[in-house]
Design a protein around this motif. Sequence first.
Motif, mmCIF file in Angstrom:
data_model
loop_
_atom_site.group_PDB
_atom_site.id
_atom_site.type_symbol
_atom_site.label_atom_id
_atom_site.label_comp_id
_atom_site.label_asym_id
_atom_site.label_seq_id
_atom_site.Cartn_x
_atom_site.Cartn_y
_atom_site.Cartn_z
ATOM 1 N N LEU A 1 0.825 -1.210 0.000
ATOM 2 C CA LEU A 1 0.000 0.000 0.000
ATOM 3 C C LEU A 1 0.859 1.259 0.000
ATOM 4 O O LEU A 1 0.532 2.246 -0.654
ATOM 5 N N LYS A 2 1.977 1.230 0.732
ATOM 6 C CA LYS A 2 2.869 2.392 0.761
ATOM 7 C C LYS A 2 3.435 2.664 -0.626
ATOM 8 O O LYS A 2 3.532 3.815 -1.053
ATOM 9 N N ARG A 3 3.792 1.596 -1.337
ATOM 10 C CA ARG A 3 4.272 1.776 -2.711
ATOM 11 C C ARG A 3 3.213 2.429 -3.591
ATOM 12 O O ARG A 3 3.513 3.285 -4.407
ATOM 13 N N MET A 4 1.979 2.003 -3.411
ATOM 14 C CA MET A 4 0.885 2.563 -4.204
ATOM 15 C C MET A 4 0.663 4.040 -3.887
ATOM 16 O O MET A 4 0.282 4.813 -4.765
ATOM 17 N N GLN A 5 0.891 4.436 -2.631
ATOM 18 C CA GLN A 5 0.674 5.827 -2.240
ATOM 19 C C GLN A 5 1.513 6.804 -3.058
ATOM 20 O O GLN A 5 1.146 7.959 -3.209
ATOM 21 N N TYR A 6 2.666 6.362 -3.544
ATOM 22 C CA TYR A 6 3.549 7.241 -4.317
ATOM 23 C C TYR A 6 3.201 7.275 -5.799
ATOM 24 O O TYR A 6 3.808 8.014 -6.551
#
Length: 199
Positions: free
Chosen positions: A175-180
């Motif tokens: 999810l953190k990767r997707m946030q960027y």
Amino acid sequence: MAGAKRVARRLRAWICFADECGQTLRARKATTWAPRGGTPVVSVTAAGNVRVSVAGLVCYRPGDRSRLIYRTMLHRGRKGEPKGFRENDFARMLDAAHQQLHGPIILVWDGLNAHRSARMRTLIAARPWLRAYRLPGYASELNPTEKVWSALKRSLANLSTRTATALEHTVKNRLKRMQYRHGLFDSYLTATGLSPPKP
């Protein structure tokens, strides 16, 4: 939806689409590569009731960068442990979103029991910066957060995590990767009929 868009325009509010999903240690199967004649084997731990629940908001306001705000909850299968998000958990996530977004919030979500309970209605009424609208039944295509979960689950296919902690860490990492990847959320939002977030 049309009413929510009109109110958001008048208040210059963020439209936040909310939804929840869950992931267990039983990985979703997906096609993969293997040497000719060799069947790939992925060993997984499917025993127990371990579950990572995720509640998320895809946030939209014309002229601003779209955002993903989420919270996770780990359920290890212990007696008396909550299996998913409850009203107070949603309220805490919305309070955090309000602090991050610095503006009023128009909340759009489905008819889950916890979303329409008397307790949830009281919590919403106590927040003057928050208004809630319900999506029509069986209209998942109108909620961009559903597309986030679809992408998340695809990224977890054939995953071989063996512990609850490792599963939660992996979900947060994805999810953190997707946030960027802001363009990703823009595409999910425009697919619901909204204009692109940035002019």
